[in-house]
Design an enzyme around this catalytic site. Structure first.
Site, PDB file in Angstrom:
ATOM      1  CG  HIS A  77      38.028  47.085  40.254  1.00 52.93           C
ATOM      2  ND1 HIS A  77      39.091  47.928  40.071  1.00 52.93           N
ATOM      3  CD2 HIS A  77      38.326  45.955  39.551  1.00 52.93           C
ATOM      4  CE1 HIS A  77      39.995  47.357  39.301  1.00 52.93           C
ATOM      5  NE2 HIS A  77      39.544  46.147  38.978  1.00 52.93           N
ATOM      6  CD  GLU A  78      36.006  42.454  40.053  1.00 54.76           C
ATOM      7  OE1 GLU A  78      35.863  42.013  38.892  1.00 54.76           O
ATOM      8  OE2 GLU A  78      37.128  42.602  40.588  1.00 54.76           O
ATOM      9  CG  HIS A  81      36.854  44.648  35.174  1.00 57.77           C
ATOM     10  ND1 HIS A  81      37.835  45.192  34.380  1.00 57.77           N
ATOM     11  CD2 HIS A  81      37.456  44.353  36.364  1.00 57.77           C
ATOM     12  CE1 HIS A  81      38.977  45.242  35.066  1.00 57.77           C
ATOM     13  NE2 HIS A  81      38.776  44.754  36.270  1.00 57.77           N
ATOM     14  CG  ASP A 154      42.501  44.343  35.916  1.00 59.31           C
ATOM     15  OD1 ASP A 154      42.568  43.102  35.753  1.00 59.31           O
ATOM     16  OD2 ASP A 154      41.593  44.901  36.566  1.00 59.31           O
TER      17      ASP A 154
END
Lengths: 257, 257, 257, 257, 257, 257
Positions: A77-78, A81, A154
């Site tokens: 996930h990170e 981004h 988000d």
């Protein structure tokens, strides 16, 4: 507690863009406290950097209760981004990304460094920002086939930006240059008019869909970079901008935003 | 009141996932009180386990006013929850199920043991959770032909989860990645837009219908297991995870979730 | 004031199902007061029974201002409730019916005796309950050709039950297993969505129409029993369950609910 | 101040139907005051009758500022109310009608004498009541070609009665036996559902149109009686029930309600 | 602090049109303060002029954090406002324009000098005013291809004016001479009527679109003047009405409003 | 301060129709104050007349800041009101018209003298009143081609009257005799029902359009009278009823209302 000599205040200021008075007072208190705890007589760069993160994301979580499969999902996930942000022109550069959770809700986080006082945002910049916000769950989809409920803030932020573009900035070609949020004291707010509210909703979804498609294109085309950042996060937990750049350099960008 | 030697705190912790500060303080008080009442000088596992249930489900009802036919219906209902949970992959394991009511509204209840700190939930997991919640009334339908009004909190919970999937997690393919709950201070909330609200309603119903069909398939195909758990509950009132597993082993699972 | 020996507390408990703490305290006060007024040294069954009715329906109206034609209409109305209740399986048995008004709005009333702690209600039971509630005005229609405005609380109660069946119990085949009442703090309540609200309204009406048809069928087929109960009420003002049963035995039931 | 001997309290009670506690206390105070002002030592029938009107319609207006053409219109209006009431079966008999205004808004008024404690009202009675309420403006139309804005409280009252018939008494054949007013604490009130609200509106209008047509038929067919009552009001300002009946006897009724 | 001899109070009054009491008191305080700070014994024109701006736009921002590309965009934006205002007949003349920000949100600003107490505004004047308000973002589009989010208060103001034209001034040919804002205490506000609200929305957009087209025509046809004003602002930061007029004289107007 | 002998109180009363207690107290205070300021020992007619205007329209504006072209527009506007009022039968006669502003918003005003206590208003009278209210802006259109925003209170008042005709007086043939404003405490107000609210809106517009057409016909046919009143106002600022009548006599009326 005095500040250490040679402290680069400009570097700290760059990380604190958007802070208001109370945040800054909070930041200085935190830094002084951390220095005192370490027995230092002056506050140095490390204390300020740690304090910025505490103010932005809450205290570091000491317990390690995250399941291994969840930990990998957070890393993906990170990485999503960060990779979307680095693949688009004119976005804020990534300062640090980590899978060490802080506060109550954040499972991991990515910090951006605005670097300059950006006061004006065009439709293109805002669209890229939305793609970056959606990059986390898109990366989950690309890697695992489905995404999780861990990133609702988000999604909320991306929707708010898209709604402002349509209803406050006049950036929707369909609705045109018009202000559609209720002003205080105004009799007839557009919230009462179903058909206009529906037009806003559909434009908001169109903008979100475009950001989604942009993030998906980037992450599918740069899958090796996504995997490499993920593995680095699994191994080292935290990556700074230099470490991230090294990985990106090994997987050069061929996509234009 | 000191804690007994050798108490397995990890086992208690596993049952208290989701507890917040006040719940834990409450739990410790209850356990100390129970131990004191029994004249014990230390708090042992039994007191903690009883306290967890008091905190989760209220005090045990002493009066036996439930009619025999209602008692059987409650047994079928709880057996339905447990059997659906045990038939689907990756759900929280059943810790205990009982037809001895507690508190004001609960007629019986089924306790789940999360075991690990699950912080992320995918669409598949959430769909299975909804099927488990609906498993109680579906079992009533399968056995008696119609269900009762005794489980509205299950239905409310299932609807809330489905609504969050659509309006907060962006998990509806029809509505896409969008946040549709009203954020505080936001001018135009989607609650004002009939057509979008209707789309949310229909997606919520679709998700609930899928969970219903899943629960119904499982309970119709595993009818012998359902009946066996029901009979065991009628005879023993309460089943722990080991006793439940013994019944399930006699009626092996042939359905895939 | 002590309670009389040999008082059958179970019989009183059966009449007080649904009472909460304040009601029970109220009940005991009323009974003690009535006993004291009569110069009794102990509280006996009669005082408790009178008190239950005072708590349920308010003080007996001393003035006799009701016009003769209205008095007959009230008798028909109460006879309708009682006859529908007695003609359907599994409903609460009628304890007493009267045309002596109590309180401000009740013109007459029918008391039911639940007898057991029924905690679960199926769609069939709820439908029969609605038919019983509507039985009063239907009897007026059957006998006089049109009904009056004296029973709006029956209509309100029947509508509430039907709405709960649809919006809280998930018992409408059209809307399916879904919770549609607004939960506190939930952003998007279905009350904002016209089309879903309309579906609920139409299902509520369908359920009420079914209850109406059921009551009408019973009362038209058992017209002689209806007339006999009415005449008994006109003559004696109040009927207890035994007296009601005697009339019903003379006009045996041939309708199935 | 004592009450005069031989005072017929039943006659006064008949005029005070619908009074609540505060109204009655008010009435007695007014009557005692009036008697005291006249130097009487006891309160007699005249003081009670005058007091009933003061409580119902406010103090008599001393100034005579009404234009002649308006005065005639008021007489026609009140004659219309009275004639419709007297032409329909089972309505409350007219006690008195006057064109001497009282209070702030009433230009004239018609008092009805219920005579008995009517507690139940059928659809027919309510329809006749609406026709009586609309009789005032209909008489204006019949005589002058158009009506005035002086009777909005009649229109408001008639609409409220029609709305209650539809939404609280279940008397609309189209909507059926259903309660449609919002109950306190109920989640989904029908006020949110456009289509149902529209159905209520149309049924309310249909009932009002029927009342209008009924009033118009009566007043057009009994035009001589209408004119005779009007002339009597212009000459004498106030008519009691006996005087009204004399005029009606001279113009016998040939219309059935 | 006394006022300097020969101060032209009429010139100051011309700048303060629209000020209410509190603004004027504020203005005098500010001017006295500024004079005191400079060690002056009298308040002169310069102090009053600086004070007018402080009251209108907040204190001058001392920090120079604006990025060069944003600074140019601000210059283009302000040049757009000024050029549209100067190109249309009967608008308020431009008094000063600057790219030195003041207060929290203003990036730059343009001050207009009404000069006379204009109390009546026709549809033509209001349309020109809207074009002037939109001139800033239109200039950004003309020069950069897309506009930014820095001028939402302009858009809000333009929308409010257009809404007033439609809903309060009766200036929409489609909706006609009607007042559509909710008056306090009025039962049925038009905000509840979807179809009328939609008509208002569409008329508001039509008026805004016309203003947009007008501003775009002017700025595209006078592009050289736009560029010249921009360059002058980049060089000198602030232009007064005389300096602006000199640039306009070099690029004479050929467009009619 | 005593009142002068021979003061015609009836004439003052005629001007104060519609005043409530507080207004009258205010009026007497103002008159006494004005007399005291002039050194008079008694309050005479002049002081009362001036006071009536102060109470109705606020204090006279001393500053003369109105631009010449605006001054002429105000004269045309007031002439329009007066000429429409004088051209229709049965309206309140014009008492005085002026272009000298009073209070904060009024640019000029026209005072009407009701003369009698009119308590009833028919559809025809109300339609004429609306035409009079719209006469001001219609005169602007007739003379200048477009009207200004200076008369929004006229438009608001005209809309309120039209809305009352439809929703409170039952004067719309389309909606019929029905009360559509929300009564306090009533569950289902028509404000929630879109379709009925839309019907009200369209009827309100139709009534306003009729008033507009009536005013336009009068002012176009009597253009010479309109111009003559305008010129007299420009020359003398204020016209009383006698002066107005002289002008009207020179331009006799040929239009029927």
């Amino acid at each position: 507690v005095p500040v250490a000599d040679g402290l680069d205040l400009r570097q700290i200021a760059a990380m604190t863009t958007g802070f208001v008075g109370a945040d800054l007072a909070n930041l200085v208190n935190e830094a002084a406290l951390l220095a005192a705890r370490k027995g230092k007589t002056t506050v140095e760069h490390a204390e300020f950097e740690e304090s910025v993160e505490r103010v932005l994301a809450g205290p570091r979580r000491s317990q390690r209760l995250v399941r291994p499969q969840d930990r990998r999902r957070i890393a993906v996930h990170e990485a999503g981004h960060a990779l979307v942000a680095c693949s688009l022109p004119d976005t804020d550069p990534v300062h640090k990304l980590t899978i060490v959770g802080r506060g109550l809700s954040a499972l991991g986080y990515t910090l951006y460094r605005p670097g300059e006082d950006r006061v004006l945002h065009t439709r293109t910049w805002l669209g890229n920002y939305i793609a970056t916000l959606l990059g986390g769950t898109v990366a989950e989809e690309v890697v695992f086939g489905e995404f999780s409920d861990g990133a609702t803030s988000d999604l909320q932020r991306a929707t708010e930006v898209a709604r402002k573009m349509v209803a406050e900035f006049g950036m929707s070609p369909k609705l045109g240059r018009v202000w559609l949020s209720a002003a205080p004291g105004e009799g007839a707010s557009p919230a009462c008019c179903e058909e206009t509210g529906r037009e806003v909703d559909l434009e908001v979804r169109r903008i979100l869909d475009e950001g989604l498609a942009l993030a998906r294109t980037i992450l599918e085309e740069r899958r090796p970079a996504l995997d490499a950042i993920t593995e680095a996060l699994m191994a080292r937990e935290t990556l700074d901008s230099r470490e991230l750049q090294e990985i990106l350099d090994e997987h050069p960008h061929k996509v234009a935003g």
